[in-house]
Design a protein around this motif. Structure first.
Motif, mmCIF file in Angstrom:
data_model
loop_
_atom_site.group_PDB
_atom_site.id
_atom_site.type_symbol
_atom_site.label_atom_id
_atom_site.label_comp_id
_atom_site.label_asym_id
_atom_site.label_seq_id
_atom_site.Cartn_x
_atom_site.Cartn_y
_atom_site.Cartn_z
ATOM 1 N N CYS A 1 0.940 -1.401 -0.162
ATOM 2 C CA CYS A 1 0.115 0.203 0.074
ATOM 3 C C CYS A 1 0.649 1.070 -0.200
ATOM 4 O O CYS A 1 1.683 1.351 1.014
ATOM 5 C CB CYS A 1 -1.378 -0.118 1.277
ATOM 6 N N CYS B 1 -5.421 0.669 2.344
ATOM 7 C CA CYS B 1 -6.293 1.977 2.303
ATOM 8 C C CYS B 1 -6.997 1.492 1.084
ATOM 9 O O CYS B 1 -8.255 2.469 1.278
ATOM 10 C CB CYS B 1 -5.171 2.608 1.885
ATOM 11 N N CYS C 1 -5.439 2.837 -3.549
ATOM 12 C CA CYS C 1 -4.017 3.899 -4.190
ATOM 13 C C CYS C 1 -3.201 2.355 -5.205
ATOM 14 O O CYS C 1 -4.995 0.992 -4.411
ATOM 15 C CB CYS C 1 -2.467 3.235 -3.602
HETATM 16 ZN ZN ZN Z 1 -3.286 1.838 -0.253
#
Ligand code: ZN
Ligand code: ADP
Length: 712
Positions: free
Chosen positions: A368, A386, A389
């Motif tokens: 991440c 997250c 991304c």
């Molecule tokens: Zn991420």
């Protein structure tokens, strides 16, 4: 305080830490505020300024930004002014008088003024209740943006002993933080550090292959939105801007080498929404504070993570979903290294190499990116992924990398742990070059044993092995690969290893829908035009009238009465008085035209980012019928809805980026041409003016269908 927040600024809730910081100021105590760009720092001193008896003095190095800030305050009915070198002596005189008579609540000043004894005298006559020092990191030589003028700030402590000081910045490492505190004598200050996470930003790194075409694709998805593209050199910015203009985008270049009048003009056009895209060197950004930048592209590799984070931070200051895209190639790294090599001072040079390597590490990450960025700034992100991304969004396919990993590690060991990734890759792919033959490495058993992988793939795999500590990366200037902590065991125990399959992030970004917001794009466009018109009349940037968040909420809830309009974020008393009527009028007309009703505005709830088209939703049902190539009338009958509703579903589906083929609905060429001309003549995309031009010949539905094709 909440009343003040709503009445004067139009907001319903405080952002994290704002309330605590404001209380600190009201208690007359010093504060040190570390908050990311867009976190809402200005409010921390603007609101107490209204509550405190005298005036608040704000020191800021960003001259271009001062005027916008003051305009924004005035638009909210708050008496504010600024003093800097852009004013004439007469104007400065007038402002000083206003300050002396106590008319002003907030005064902005540039730091170089403070060195002037006349100005010091003027200040000492004033009743100052709070001193705010914006961009406080500029005082430190250790920071990335040292301004010698900031040293003048120490004088303020002498002129105003006992007056609370609030220092604010978005970028400060531990060292810079200590420096600021020491230099401004903030030893007693309470330190407020907010999370650096920017949840509304998504991050992606794309391999720099066909980057121009990829860029065009991304820009098309951000039509009518404000975009900053960062390039390496001045020449790059001008060439790219010219190319983009040729493609029909309104793009302008910006760099320190432009003649200052031209530079200012380009910046101004961007701020006023007249140019959508600014192609810039990193010189751009310090002086602007545009809240509605929806996309920041790094077309070349940034020099450091700090710089990168600050530049991407210029996206989405208003809290709405925005994207950060970086194009990465190893060639860019080489280019940067070339420039670093020219740095004479050793310490500085080493530092530059280190920063660059950290940047490369970020680009080659297979975990991440947000988590990595935050950990760089010493913050732990709460989860492994997250969801915002490219790495988290594109599910990684794993593959058995045992053999290729053994090959790579063997090549490193056989060549004596003395070479960098490029050389090792050359050996593995059997490159015929002089360096290899000089050393006789073409005779090694590992020579050419990995030619079933591309160089890009090998680089990616090496990156993963480094992060798994099977390979170690040593040295900064010319990082050399060696056996990592876990490498020996791996070879000895003949362990199996799974790695994620190297793939381009381009897919990930194309699939990206998680950040769509639910609102009526057509109405949004109309409100945007209205905003622009008003802004031009008043000579202020459009976002001073209303931010995108306010427009998004209007286009989502369709408030038509004064009361419901006042619930929109950003609508305080002054703006309600000034704009309530004209905005609700446009909303009312639009709602009537499209058969839409006002929706309840949940108090204090902004339009949240969420997927526009949910599975099983009413849109999804219509989508299925479109896939069967039904006519609008038939769909309306089948679903028991009006043709207007069906049309709005289709608009929604296409604007949300759903892949549906609606070509079969395209009106015949003759009609299309007529409608297109009418839209052009009307100068906008609203339906009523077009209908006025065309008369009764076409129905609203026909016009709306045609409009979809005109847009794409
Ligand atoms: Zn991420
Ligand atoms: P910073 O200086 O930290 O980069 P700003 O002060 O420019 O951030 O604020 C960023 C944006 O957030 C501005 O558009 C501002 O109006 C908005 N904002 C600030 N505080 C609030 C709040 N409590 N609620 C909603 N919006 C806010």
């Amino acid at each position: 305080m909440l009343n003040l927040l709503k009445n004067r600024f139009g907001f319903d809730r405080f952002r994290p830490l704002q309330e605590e910081i404001i209380s600190q100021a009201l208690l007359g105590k010093d504060a040190f505020v570390l908050m990311p760009t867009g976190g809402g720092k200005s409010l921390c001193y603007q609101l107490p300024a209204l509550k405190m008896p005298g005036m608040t003095l704000v020191v800021s190095p960003l001259i271009a930004l001062m005027k916008d800030q003051v305009d924004a305050l005035k638009a909210n009915g708050i008496p504010a002014a600024f003093i800097n070198s852009t004013l004439s002596p007469a104007e400065i005189d007038r402002t000083q008088t206003e300050a002396r008579t106590g008319e002003l609540k907030i005064l902005y000043a540039a730091p170089e003024r403070l060195a002037n004894p006349g100005f010091q005298n003027f200040l000492s006559e004033l009743k100052i209740s709070l001193i705010a020092i914006d961009e406080a990191h500029c005082i430190s030589e250790w920071g990335h943006d040292f301004r010698p003028d900031y040293r003048n700030l120490k004088i303020l402590r002498n002129i105003f002993p006992g007056v609370p000081v609030m220092a604010l910045t978005a970028t400060a490492t531990e060292k810079v933080r200590e420096d600021i505190i020491r230099q401004l004598s903030l030893g007693q200050a309470k330190v407020f550090i907010s999370s650096f996470n920017r949840p509304n930003l998504s991050y992606a790194v794309l391999p720099k292959k066909d980057s121009y075409d990829q860029l065009i694709g991304i820009l098309q998805a951000h039509k009518n939105e404000s975009v900053i593209i960062y390039c390496f050199s001045r020449k790059n910015t001008e060439n790219l801007a010219a190319d983009l203009r040729e493609e029909g985008f309104s793009a302008l270049a910006y760099h320190a080498g432009l003649e200052s009048g031209k530079r200012k003009k380009n910046q101004e056009k961007f701020i006023r929404d007249e140019a959508r895209i600014i192609v810039a060197t990193i010189a751009f950004g310090m002086g602007i504070d545009k809240p509605d930048v929806r996309l920041v592209v790094h077309y070349n590799l940034p020099k450091s993570i700090e710089g990168y984070y600050q530049e991407t931070g210029r996206a989405g200051r208003d809290g709405l979903p925005s994207r950060c895209v970086l194009f990465y190639s190893f060639g860019d790294t080489i280019k940067q290294q070339f420039f670093i090599r020219q740095i004479e001072e050793e310490r500085e040079r080493d530092n530059a190499y280190k920063k660059l390597n950290q940047m490369v590490e970020y680009c080659e990450l297979s975990a991440c990116r947000r988590r990595h960025l935050l950990s760089y700034f010493g913050e732990e992100y709460e989860s492994e992924k997250c969801g915002g991304c490219d790495v988290c969004l594109s599910p990684k396919v794993e593959f058995d990398a045992t053999v290729i990993s053994q090959k790579i590690i063997s090549a490193i060991v056989r060549t004596g742990e003395r070479f960098g990734a490029s050389y090792i890759i050359d050996v593995l792919t059997g490159a015929k070059n002089k360096k290899i033959s000089e050393r006789g490495h073409q005779k090694l058993s590992v020579f050419g044993i990995a030619d079933d992988f591309s160089k890009v793939e090998l680089r990616n795999i090496i990156g993963q092995l480094v992060s798994k500590k099977l390979i170690a990366k040593m040295g900064d200037e010319y990082p050399v690969l060696g056996l990592g902590e876990r490498g020996k065991e791996f070879l000895k125990n003949r362990e199996n290893i799974l790695l994620s399959k190297p793939e381009s992030g381009a897919e990930a970004i194309r699939k990206r829908t998680a950040f769509e917001v639910d609102y009526d794009r057509e109405l949004f466009d109309q409100l945007r035009l209205l905003r622009k018109k008003i802004a031009d009349e008043k000579g202020v940037p459009p976002f001073v009238v209303f931010g995108d968040l306010a427009l998004t909420q209007m286009a989502s809830y369709l408030p038509q009465s004064e009361e419901s309009f006042s619930k929109i974020s950003g609508v305080g008393e002054e703006k309600l008085k000034q704009y309530g009527k004209i905005f609700t009028e446009v909303i009312r007309t639009y709602a009537k035209e499209n058969n839409l009703e006002e929706k309840n505005i949940p108090a204090g709830k902004p339009a949240t980012a969420r997927r526009a088209i949910r599975a099983g939703s009413t849109y999804e049902e219509t989508k299925k019928l479109v896939q069967q190539k039904m006519s609008i009338e038939k769909m309306a009958k089948a679903r028991g809805m009006t043709p207007g509703t069906i049309t709005s579903h289709i608009e929604k589906l296409t604007s949300a980026g759903e892949e549906i083929n609606i070509n079969y609905l395209r009106p015949p060429a003759k009609k299309m041409e007529k409608i297109a001309r009418a839209f052009q003549k009307s100068g906008g995309s609203a339906l009523s003016p077009v209908r006025e031009i065309l008369g009764d010949e076409f129905s609203y539905e026909e016009l709306r269908v045609a409009r979809m094709f005109l847009k794409s």
